[in-house]
Scaffold this motif. Structure first.
Motif, short mmCIF file in Angstrom:
data_model
loop_
_atom_site.label_atom_id
_atom_site.label_comp_id
_atom_site.label_asym_id
_atom_site.label_seq_id
_atom_site.Cartn_x
_atom_site.Cartn_y
_atom_site.Cartn_z
N PHE A 12 -2.50 -3.07 9.40
CA PHE A 12 -3.26 -2.51 8.42
C PHE A 12 -2.21 -2.02 7.52
O PHE A 12 -2.40 -2.00 6.14
CB PHE A 12 -4.13 -1.44 8.71
CG PHE A 12 -4.83 -0.48 7.74
CD1 PHE A 12 -5.89 -1.22 7.00
CD2 PHE A 12 -4.39 0.44 7.29
CE1 PHE A 12 -6.47 -0.63 6.06
CE2 PHE A 12 -5.09 1.20 6.09
CZ PHE A 12 -5.99 0.67 5.62
N SER A 13 -1.18 -1.18 8.04
CA SER A 13 -0.10 -0.79 7.20
C SER A 13 0.57 -1.93 6.36
O SER A 13 0.96 -1.71 5.19
CB SER A 13 0.81 -0.07 7.83
OG SER A 13 0.31 0.99 8.37
N ALA A 15 -0.61 -4.81 5.56
CA ALA A 15 -1.61 -5.48 4.67
C ALA A 15 -1.68 -4.43 3.29
O ALA A 15 -1.66 -5.02 2.01
CB ALA A 15 -2.94 -5.51 5.21
N TYR A 16 -1.70 -3.24 3.59
CA TYR A 16 -1.66 -2.14 2.53
C TYR A 16 -0.41 -2.25 1.67
O TYR A 16 -0.56 -2.09 0.52
CB TYR A 16 -2.17 -0.67 3.00
CG TYR A 16 -2.38 0.22 2.15
CD1 TYR A 16 -3.86 -0.05 1.46
CD2 TYR A 16 -1.59 1.21 1.82
CE1 TYR A 16 -3.89 1.38 0.46
CE2 TYR A 16 -2.01 2.14 0.55
CZ TYR A 16 -3.27 2.25 0.02
OH TYR A 16 -3.62 3.06 -0.81
N LEU A 19 -0.99 -4.94 -0.57
CA LEU A 19 -2.02 -5.07 -1.74
C LEU A 19 -1.67 -4.08 -2.59
O LEU A 19 -2.07 -4.33 -3.93
CB LEU A 19 -3.30 -4.27 -0.76
CG LEU A 19 -4.55 -4.28 -1.55
CD1 LEU A 19 -4.93 -5.29 -2.20
CD2 LEU A 19 -5.43 -3.36 -0.86
N CYS A 20 -1.20 -2.97 -2.47
CA CYS A 20 -0.81 -1.91 -3.57
C CYS A 20 0.02 -2.50 -4.62
O CYS A 20 -0.28 -2.22 -5.81
CB CYS A 20 -0.30 -0.70 -2.85
SG CYS A 20 -1.44 0.37 -2.25
N GLN A 47 -7.25 6.02 -7.75
CA GLN A 47 -6.78 5.91 -6.43
C GLN A 47 -6.45 7.29 -5.43
O GLN A 47 -6.66 7.57 -4.66
CB GLN A 47 -5.08 5.08 -6.53
CG GLN A 47 -5.34 3.91 -6.71
CD GLN A 47 -5.56 3.10 -5.53
OE1 GLN A 47 -6.37 3.16 -4.50
NE2 GLN A 47 -4.70 2.09 -5.16
N LYS A 51 -8.27 8.71 -2.22
CA LYS A 51 -7.67 9.17 -0.88
C LYS A 51 -7.86 10.67 -0.69
O LYS A 51 -7.83 10.99 0.44
CB LYS A 51 -6.13 9.02 -1.37
CG LYS A 51 -5.59 7.77 -1.44
CD LYS A 51 -4.00 7.56 -1.60
CE LYS A 51 -3.78 6.18 -1.97
NZ LYS A 51 -2.33 5.95 -2.05
#
Length: 93
Positions: A12-13, A15-16, A19-20, A47, A51
């Motif tokens: 996940f990290s 991919a994030y 993505l950003c 954003q 968060k």
């Protein structure tokens, strides 16, 4: 389930992390040059709000029913997908 988190969290990290910068690039390309700073500022503000507000909202809903954050997340994803869907040009065949 816990033993799988050691696999899921790094994926996940990663991919994030990809993505950003991609989202920032798309935002800068889709906005015109005169309002690029304003659109990037609005993007960063949204954003930041997401968060902060998302964990608060999901924590409160988890106290009501433990599966409710999952349902709300799915609802938000579907709503955003329908709202911001990419319109493809119609081509003659």
């Amino acid at each position: 389930f816990t033993e799988n988190l050691f696999l899921i969290i790094p994926l996940f990290s990663a991919a994030y992390a990809f993505l950003c910068p991609s989202l920032v690039y798309v935002m800068s390309e889709k906005s015109d040059t005169t309002s690029q700073g304003k659109s990037m500022g609005v993007y960063q503000a949204v954003q930041g709000l997401g968060k902060v507000l998302a964990p608060l909202l999901m924590g409160l809903t988890m106290q009501l029913y433990w599966k409710l954050p999952l349902f709300l997340s799915c609802l938000f994803i579907l709503t955003s997908a329908l709202t911001f869907r990419i319109k493809r040009p119609i081509t003659a065949q």
